[in-house]
Design a protein around this motif. Structure first.
Motif, PDB file in Angstrom:
ATOM      1  N   GLY A 185     -19.759  12.872  -4.182  1.00 54.08           N
ATOM      2  CA  GLY A 185     -19.916  12.223  -5.465  1.00 54.08           C
ATOM      3  C   GLY A 185     -18.876  11.058  -5.881  1.00 54.08           C
ATOM      4  O   GLY A 185     -19.066  10.441  -6.984  1.00 54.08           O
ATOM      5  N   PHE A 186     -17.992  10.681  -4.947  1.00 56.92           N
ATOM      6  CA  PHE A 186     -16.890   9.938  -5.554  1.00 56.92           C
ATOM      7  C   PHE A 186     -17.265   8.504  -4.298  1.00 56.92           C
ATOM      8  O   PHE A 186     -16.171   7.982  -3.873  1.00 56.92           O
ATOM      9  CB  PHE A 186     -15.503  10.522  -5.090  1.00 56.92           C
ATOM     10  N   GLN A 187     -18.537   7.925  -4.602  1.00 57.99           N
ATOM     11  CA  GLN A 187     -18.654   6.668  -3.806  1.00 57.99           C
ATOM     12  C   GLN A 187     -17.880   5.565  -4.109  1.00 57.99           C
ATOM     13  O   GLN A 187     -17.666   4.571  -3.651  1.00 57.99           O
ATOM     14  CB  GLN A 187     -20.184   6.385  -3.930  1.00 57.99           C
ATOM     15  N   GLN A 188     -17.450   5.592  -5.687  1.00 64.06           N
ATOM     16  CA  GLN A 188     -16.670   4.404  -6.219  1.00 64.06           C
ATOM     17  C   GLN A 188     -15.100   4.437  -5.987  1.00 64.06           C
ATOM     18  O   GLN A 188     -14.565   3.536  -6.646  1.00 64.06           O
ATOM     19  CB  GLN A 188     -17.158   4.462  -7.858  1.00 64.06           C
ATOM     20  N   THR A 189     -14.749   5.767  -5.335  1.00 63.76           N
ATOM     21  CA  THR A 189     -13.189   5.752  -5.187  1.00 63.76           C
ATOM     22  C   THR A 189     -12.864   4.951  -4.058  1.00 63.76           C
ATOM     23  O   THR A 189     -13.283   5.249  -2.801  1.00 63.76           O
ATOM     24  CB  THR A 189     -12.868   7.163  -4.921  1.00 63.76           C
ATOM     25  N   PRO A 190     -12.025   3.946  -4.052  1.00 69.13           N
ATOM     26  CA  PRO A 190     -11.667   3.248  -2.840  1.00 69.13           C
ATOM     27  C   PRO A 190     -10.510   3.948  -2.113  1.00 69.13           C
ATOM     28  O   PRO A 190      -9.942   4.700  -2.528  1.00 69.13           O
ATOM     29  CB  PRO A 190     -10.934   1.899  -3.559  1.00 69.13           C
ATOM     30  N   ILE A 191     -10.311   3.449  -0.833  1.00 70.44           N
ATOM     31  CA  ILE A 191      -9.493   3.804   0.035  1.00 70.44           C
ATOM     32  C   ILE A 191      -8.658   2.782   0.610  1.00 70.44           C
ATOM     33  O   ILE A 191      -8.898   1.924   0.895  1.00 70.44           O
ATOM     34  CB  ILE A 191     -10.253   4.495   1.322  1.00 70.44           C
ATOM     35  N   MET A 192      -7.337   2.948   0.143  1.00 71.32           N
ATOM     36  CA  MET A 192      -6.136   2.172   0.588  1.00 71.32           C
ATOM     37  C   MET A 192      -5.485   2.603   1.886  1.00 71.32           C
ATOM     38  O   MET A 192      -4.641   3.706   1.739  1.00 71.32           O
ATOM     39  CB  MET A 192      -5.314   2.058  -0.579  1.00 71.32           C
ATOM     40  N   SER A 193      -5.872   2.142   3.058  1.00 72.24           N
ATOM     41  CA  SER A 193      -5.497   2.705   4.311  1.00 72.24           C
ATOM     42  C   SER A 193      -3.927   2.155   4.471  1.00 72.24           C
ATOM     43  O   SER A 193      -4.052   1.029   4.658  1.00 72.24           O
ATOM     44  CB  SER A 193      -6.495   2.397   5.324  1.00 72.24           C
ATOM     45  N   TYR A 194      -3.374   3.066   4.916  1.00 74.68           N
ATOM     46  CA  TYR A 194      -1.847   2.926   5.792  1.00 74.68           C
ATOM     47  C   TYR A 194      -2.411   2.380   6.997  1.00 74.68           C
ATOM     48  O   TYR A 194      -2.178   3.178   7.985  1.00 74.68           O
ATOM     49  CB  TYR A 194      -0.945   3.929   5.649  1.00 74.68           C
ATOM     50  N   ALA A 195      -2.973   1.143   7.382  1.00 73.78           N
ATOM     51  CA  ALA A 195      -3.698   1.129   8.787  1.00 73.78           C
ATOM     52  C   ALA A 195      -2.586   0.523   9.593  1.00 73.78           C
ATOM     53  O   ALA A 195      -2.832   1.117  10.724  1.00 73.78           O
ATOM     54  CB  ALA A 195      -4.513  -0.100   8.527  1.00 73.78           C
ATOM     55  N   VAL A 196      -1.400  -0.070   9.529  1.00 68.36           N
ATOM     56  CA  VAL A 196      -0.470  -0.500  10.380  1.00 68.36           C
ATOM     57  C   VAL A 196       0.652   0.131   9.858  1.00 68.36           C
ATOM     58  O   VAL A 196       1.632  -0.619   9.224  1.00 68.36           O
ATOM     59  CB  VAL A 196      -0.485  -2.189  10.532  1.00 68.36           C
ATOM     60  N   LYS A 197       0.991   1.280  10.283  1.00 62.02           N
ATOM     61  CA  LYS A 197       2.178   2.061  10.016  1.00 62.02           C
ATOM     62  C   LYS A 197       3.100   2.278  11.289  1.00 62.02           C
ATOM     63  O   LYS A 197       2.435   2.931  12.058  1.00 62.02           O
ATOM     64  CB  LYS A 197       1.761   3.377   9.184  1.00 62.02           C
ATOM     65  N   TYR A 198       4.259   1.882  11.134  1.00 64.26           N
ATOM     66  CA  TYR A 198       5.019   1.852  12.473  1.00 64.26           C
ATOM     67  C   TYR A 198       6.013   2.928  12.289  1.00 64.26           C
ATOM     68  O   TYR A 198       6.402   3.638  11.307  1.00 64.26           O
ATOM     69  CB  TYR A 198       5.854   0.561  12.681  1.00 64.26           C
ATOM     70  N   ALA A 199       6.199   3.593  13.602  1.00 63.24           N
ATOM     71  CA  ALA A 199       7.353   4.650  13.525  1.00 63.24           C
ATOM     72  C   ALA A 199       8.662   4.116  13.331  1.00 63.24           C
ATOM     73  O   ALA A 199       9.541   3.793  14.192  1.00 63.24           O
ATOM     74  CB  ALA A 199       7.030   5.321  14.908  1.00 63.24           C
ATOM     75  N   SER A 200       9.160   3.763  12.245  1.00 62.65           N
ATOM     76  CA  SER A 200      10.286   2.888  11.952  1.00 62.65           C
ATOM     77  C   SER A 200      11.405   3.827  11.698  1.00 62.65           C
ATOM     78  O   SER A 200      11.374   4.884  10.767  1.00 62.65           O
ATOM     79  CB  SER A 200       9.831   2.164  10.565  1.00 62.65           C
ATOM     80  N   ALA A 201      12.654   3.333  11.751  1.00 60.48           N
ATOM     81  CA  ALA A 201      13.802   3.636  11.379  1.00 60.48           C
ATOM     82  C   ALA A 201      14.263   3.531   9.993  1.00 60.48           C
ATOM     83  O   ALA A 201      15.229   4.023   9.478  1.00 60.48           O
ATOM     84  CB  ALA A 201      14.919   3.221  12.158  1.00 60.48           C
ATOM     85  N   PHE A 202      13.432   2.809   9.175  1.00 57.16           N
ATOM     86  CA  PHE A 202      13.500   2.260   7.739  1.00 57.16           C
ATOM     87  C   PHE A 202      13.116   3.524   6.705  1.00 57.16           C
ATOM     88  O   PHE A 202      13.290   3.168   5.699  1.00 57.16           O
ATOM     89  CB  PHE A 202      12.977   1.032   7.480  1.00 57.16           C
ATOM     90  N   TYR A 203      12.532   4.745   7.382  1.00 57.26           N
ATOM     91  CA  TYR A 203      12.032   5.505   6.381  1.00 57.26           C
ATOM     92  C   TYR A 203      12.928   6.527   6.030  1.00 57.26           C
ATOM     93  O   TYR A 203      12.616   7.675   5.401  1.00 57.26           O
ATOM     94  CB  TYR A 203      10.918   6.430   7.303  1.00 57.26           C
ATOM     95  N   GLY A 204      14.262   6.433   6.535  1.00 59.88           N
ATOM     96  CA  GLY A 204      15.130   7.737   6.242  1.00 59.88           C
ATOM     97  C   GLY A 204      15.510   7.994   5.097  1.00 59.88           C
ATOM     98  O   GLY A 204      15.035   9.315   4.657  1.00 59.88           O
ATOM     99  N   PRO A 205      15.646   7.284   4.056  1.00 59.48           N
ATOM    100  CA  PRO A 205      15.842   7.633   2.602  1.00 59.48           C
ATOM    101  C   PRO A 205      14.929   8.281   2.089  1.00 59.48           C
ATOM    102  O   PRO A 205      14.772   9.105   1.320  1.00 59.48           O
ATOM    103  CB  PRO A 205      16.455   6.218   1.695  1.00 59.48           C
ATOM    104  N   PHE A 206      13.560   7.872   2.358  1.00 59.80           N
ATOM    105  CA  PHE A 206      12.110   8.389   1.784  1.00 59.80           C
ATOM    106  C   PHE A 206      12.196   9.870   2.137  1.00 59.80           C
ATOM    107  O   PHE A 206      11.780  10.908   1.538  1.00 59.80           O
ATOM    108  CB  PHE A 206      11.208   7.954   2.297  1.00 59.80           C
ATOM    109  N   ARG A 207      12.494  10.354   3.542  1.00 63.30           N
ATOM    110  CA  ARG A 207      12.406  11.675   3.948  1.00 63.30           C
ATOM    111  C   ARG A 207      13.492  12.555   3.346  1.00 63.30           C
ATOM    112  O   ARG A 207      12.969  13.725   3.215  1.00 63.30           O
ATOM    113  CB  ARG A 207      12.790  11.765   5.386  1.00 63.30           C
ATOM    114  N   GLU A 208      14.575  11.915   2.643  1.00 61.39           N
ATOM    115  CA  GLU A 208      15.352  12.692   1.626  1.00 61.39           C
ATOM    116  C   GLU A 208      14.660  12.993   0.500  1.00 61.39           C
ATOM    117  O   GLU A 208      14.456  14.239  -0.091  1.00 61.39           O
ATOM    118  CB  GLU A 208      16.759  11.994   1.435  1.00 61.39           C
ATOM    119  N   ALA A 209      13.979  11.864  -0.194  1.00 61.15           N
ATOM    120  CA  ALA A 209      13.472  11.810  -1.324  1.00 61.15           C
ATOM    121  C   ALA A 209      12.206  12.754  -1.423  1.00 61.15           C
ATOM    122  O   ALA A 209      11.813  13.477  -2.433  1.00 61.15           O
ATOM    123  CB  ALA A 209      12.907  10.384  -1.740  1.00 61.15           C
ATOM    124  N   ALA A 210      11.380  12.723  -0.406  1.00 62.80           N
ATOM    125  CA  ALA A 210      10.114  13.456  -0.314  1.00 62.80           C
ATOM    126  C   ALA A 210      10.300  14.874   0.280  1.00 62.80           C
ATOM    127  O   ALA A 210       9.232  15.473   0.488  1.00 62.80           O
ATOM    128  CB  ALA A 210       9.111  12.684   0.508  1.00 62.80           C
TER     129      ALA A 210
END
Length: 325
Positions: A185-210
């Protein structure tokens, strides 16, 4: 009268008001989305993230207070990442009705109803192995993961999320989530897709945070090879066909060429994620006195918008609201 045969571009740069008059790209508070890390446990906790100066793991009360203050200062949208107290191989707290993200959504929508609340839909923060999907030995399973991602998205929508944002990079997840949302019943809920997500070395601090680092291997079998551009366009086309309402490029600064190419091909709203490593590099250099933090941060964010982003997820959003006022 003497004739000149060269271009006098400086005519339009003589004063601040002249430069503003002809400015092609304008960064606005409405363009910015602030990511937050909400942690289960002490509801008043505000634990600094060492590798991301200025960012914190926030308990529910601390999150509500901080977001409310940011909204009063002009913030329009947030992205939520959850940190549960317990994890299991199935990431069951990701789709639990009383999970930390679901509770955070309910609290924020009650406290600041006008705020747009976007939720990250993934399993990596909730699985004991740290991968974005179910695993069998050393293999990350695609199709069995889709049902859990869809359940996570529906639970977020039930809690009141305005937009769900799958970041897992499993094939077919946008289609699975769209079907599940529509059926619930959530036809009006939009999807924001991480469509183009790279296996990046820039994610390091996030992995500590999360607290989401994989316990074995890496994510290169599902996140994209940084060397590939055409593949990213194929991913975006697939997610569009499956029902995505927004497309995202992640990271942002190292992939402005991809963002620009996608802008030329897609009419959907485009988001770009100015990721943790891109944020922390600026913070670290500024702390050393090597750069002007405000000038470099705003120049970076402006470059992302100039390349084609309609929306920018950035850990600088709270500060940028002050800088832009």
């Amino acid at each position: 009268m003497a004739k000149t045969d060269f271009f006098r571009g400086r005519r339009l740069r003589q004063t601040a008001t002249m430069r503003a008059l002809v400015r092609e790209t304008v960064l606005r508070p409405e363009d910015l989305i602030q990511p937050y890390f909400v942690a289960e446990g002490d509801r008043h906790a505000s634990r600094p993230i060492g590798s991301m100066p200025g960012q914190h793991q926030l308990g529910l009360e601390a999150l509500t207070a901080r977001v409310s203050q940011a909204v009063d200062n002009g913030l329009h949208a947030v992205m939520l990442f959850g940190i549960p107290e317990s994890k299991d191989p199935q990431g069951s707290q990701a789709y639990a009705p009383e999970g930390i993200v679901q509770e955070a959504v309910r609290r924020l929508k009650a406290a600041v109803p006008e705020l747009t609340v976007i939720t990250d839909v993934c399993l990596c923060e909730f699985t004991s192995h740290g991968h974005c999907g179910l695993v069998d030995g050393q293999q990350v399973l695609n199709d069995p993961t889709l049902e859990l991602l869809a359940a996570t998205a529906v639970s977020h929508a039930e809690a009141g999320a305005d937009i769900v944002a799958p970041s897992d990079m499993m094939d077919g997840r946008v289609q699975a989530i769209r079907l599940a949302l529509d059926t619930a019943g959530f036809q009006q809920t939009p999807i924001m897709s991480y469509a183009v997500k790279y296996a990046s070395a820039f994610y390091g601090p996030f992995r500590e945070a999360a607290e989401s680092a994989p316990q074995f291997g890496d994510r290169k079998t599902y996140q994209m090879d940084p060397s590939n551009a055409r593949e990213g366009l194929r991913e975006a086309e697939a997610d569009t066909a499956e029902g995505a309402d927004f497309l995202m490029v992640k990271p942002a600064l190292a992939y402005l060429d991809i963002l620009s190419q996608l802008r030329q091909r897609s009419t959907l709203p485009l988001a770009a994620y100015h990721v943790s490593g891109e944020y922390s590099l600026i913070k670290a250099a500024a702390q050393q006195g090597w750069i002007d933090e405000q000038a470099v941060a705003l120049e970076s964010l402006t470059s992302i918008k100039r390349a084609g982003a309609d929306l920018i997820l950035t850990y600088f959003a709270e500060q940028a609201l002050d800088w832009l006022s």
